[in-house]
Design a protein around this motif. Structure first.
Motif, PDB file in Angstrom:
ATOM      1  N   ASP A  81       0.832  -1.204   0.000  1.00 10.35           N
ATOM      2  CA  ASP A  81       0.000   0.000   0.000  1.00 10.35           C
ATOM      3  C   ASP A  81       0.870   1.259   0.000  1.00 10.35           C
ATOM      4  N   ALA A  82       1.916   1.245   0.787  1.00  6.84           N
ATOM      5  CA  ALA A  82       2.825   2.393   0.851  1.00  6.84           C
ATOM      6  C   ALA A  82       3.517   2.610  -0.489  1.00  6.84           C
ATOM      7  N   ASP A  83       3.936   1.519  -1.135  1.00  8.38           N
ATOM      8  CA  ASP A  83       4.576   1.633  -2.451  1.00  8.38           C
ATOM      9  C   ASP A  83       3.613   2.232  -3.480  1.00  8.38           C
ATOM     10  N   ALA A  84       2.366   1.761  -3.455  1.00  8.75           N
ATOM     11  CA  ALA A  84       1.368   2.263  -4.408  1.00  8.75           C
ATOM     12  C   ALA A  84       1.076   3.741  -4.169  1.00  8.75           C
ATOM     13  N   ALA A  85       0.962   4.125  -2.905  1.00  5.70           N
ATOM     14  CA  ALA A  85       0.698   5.525  -2.573  1.00  5.70           C
ATOM     15  C   ALA A  85       1.827   6.422  -3.061  1.00  5.70           C
ATOM     16  N   ARG A  86       3.075   5.975  -2.862  1.00  6.49           N
ATOM     17  CA  ARG A  86       4.224   6.755  -3.351  1.00  6.49           C
ATOM     18  C   ARG A  86       4.190   6.891  -4.860  1.00  6.49           C
ATOM     19  N   THR A  87       3.791   5.828  -5.528  1.00  5.16           N
ATOM     20  CA  THR A  87       3.725   5.849  -6.988  1.00  5.16           C
ATOM     21  C   THR A  87       2.731   6.897  -7.478  1.00  5.16           C
ATOM     22  N   LEU A  88       1.614   7.038  -6.760  1.00  2.07           N
ATOM     23  CA  LEU A  88       0.583   8.008  -7.145  1.00  2.07           C
ATOM     24  C   LEU A  88       0.892   9.416  -6.640  1.00  2.07           C
ATOM     25  N   GLY A  89       1.790   9.522  -5.664  1.00  4.03           N
ATOM     26  CA  GLY A  89       2.131  10.830  -5.106  1.00  4.03           C
ATOM     27  C   GLY A  89       1.200  11.285  -4.002  1.00  4.03           C
TER      28      GLY A  89
ATOM     29  N   CYS B  64       2.049  -2.641  -7.675  1.00  4.54           N
ATOM     30  CA  CYS B  64       2.693  -2.709  -6.355  1.00  4.54           C
ATOM     31  C   CYS B  64       2.056  -3.766  -5.456  1.00  4.54           C
ATOM     32  N   TYR B  65       0.804  -4.131  -5.726  1.00  6.96           N
ATOM     33  CA  TYR B  65       0.101  -5.095  -4.877  1.00  6.96           C
ATOM     34  C   TYR B  65       0.398  -6.519  -5.364  1.00  6.96           C
ATOM     35  N   ARG B  66       1.641  -6.895  -5.178  1.00 12.03           N
ATOM     36  CA  ARG B  66       2.100  -8.159  -5.745  1.00 12.03           C
ATOM     37  C   ARG B  66       1.390  -9.382  -5.173  1.00 12.03           C
ATOM     38  N   SER B  67       0.943  -9.319  -3.923  1.00 11.01           N
ATOM     39  CA  SER B  67       0.244 -10.466  -3.328  1.00 11.01           C
ATOM     40  C   SER B  67      -1.191 -10.577  -3.841  1.00 11.01           C
ATOM     41  N   GLN B  68      -1.715  -9.492  -4.367  1.00 11.44           N
ATOM     42  CA  GLN B  68      -3.126  -9.446  -4.739  1.00 11.44           C
ATOM     43  C   GLN B  68      -3.395  -9.606  -6.231  1.00 11.44           C
TER      44      GLN B  68
END
Length: 264
Positions: free
Chosen positions: A79-87, A219-223
């Motif tokens: 989730d943190a990785d995805a949020a960073r990607t979106l800014g 980023c949600y590699r498990s999902q």
């Protein structure tokens, strides 16, 4: 037409992935334009082994993470990785996911069924918690899931959105993906069930921000292998859906204005 790509915005997601999956392009546009959008993951409470019943354990096996502590660490990192990607920074709230709320939901049939009446109290509590977040600012526009697919947690967050609308907040519901992608009839079914709870939809062309949405989803590699099990190419599936949604406007995301309870 409502301009949804300016001003303060809170994107509320039931789980660690719903906003990037559904409206990550709009989040990225707001961030790129300096409006500092924020994400909030609701059902992100601490997890211990005692909370993991047979149904939850089955879910964990599909994600290929089984230890409760590992599940929490993996999903928060994604989730943190995805949020960073979106800014957009993300805040995790302390409510437990439906699969960890005792014996209320013990199968997919129950998980994607009617919201239990007593859980509406959670929606009232959640609306108040959102209004008192440090990220809340005057004029904040709130985004919640429409509830396509009828996951109980999505329904619950939508109901919290209605209560925020009753308090004067401007609230919009995003089109839950990938439910809307693999089961298009679910959108019409949800809108019919809601009746006058939402107004006419608003399109937000996302242009090049589509790529950031796709990168955030990755980023949600498990999902991804589980939620996109209907396709071998999730990027293509999401991109084609966005292009169909926007039509002549190019790739777009769709939102419905949320009305307070009692509206028609």
């Amino acid at each position: 037409m409502n301009n949804l790509t300016s001003g303060p915005a809170l994107f509320i997601q039931p789980h660690y992935d719903d906003v990037p999956l559904s409206c990550g392009g709009t989040v990225a546009l707001l961030a790129d334009r300096g409006h500092e959008p924020r994400m909030v993951t609701v059902f992100a409470g601490e997890l211990v082994d005692e909370m993991v019943g047979p149904f939850a354990a089955w879910k964990h096996e599909r994600w290929k993470v089984t230890d409760a502590e590992q599940v929490l660490a993996v999903r928060r990192a994604e989730d943190a990785d995805a949020a960073r990607t979106l800014g957009a920074p993300v805040r995790w709230l302390g409510m437990p996911d439906a699969i960890y709320r005792g014996d209320r939901y013990k199968s997919d049939h129950e998980l994607f069924g009617p919201l239990i009446g007593e859980e509406l109290e959670l929606a009232i509590h959640l609306a108040e918690e959102i209004r008192h977040l440090p990220e809340w600012r005057e004029g904040t526009r709130v985004f919640v899931p429409l509830g396509v697919g009828s996951h109980v947690d999505h329904q619950l967050v939508f109901e919290a959105g209605r209560r925020l609308a009753a308090q004067g907040a401007q609230v919009f519901a995003y089109e839950d993906c990938p439910y809307a992608i693999h089961s298009p009839a679910g959108v019409a079914a949800r809108l019919a069930a809601l009746g006058g709870a939402v107004g006419e939809p608003v399109l937000v062309p996302i242009g090049d921000a589509l790529e950031k949405r796709l990168d955030a989803i990755a980023c949600y590699r498990s999902q991804v292998p589980v939620i996109f099990r209907f396709t071998a190419d999730f990027r293509r599936a999401v991109a084609e859906f966005a292009i169909r949604t926007g039509g002549a406007s190019g790739p777009a995301e769709r939102f419905w204005p949320v009305r307070p309870p009692g509206s028609r």
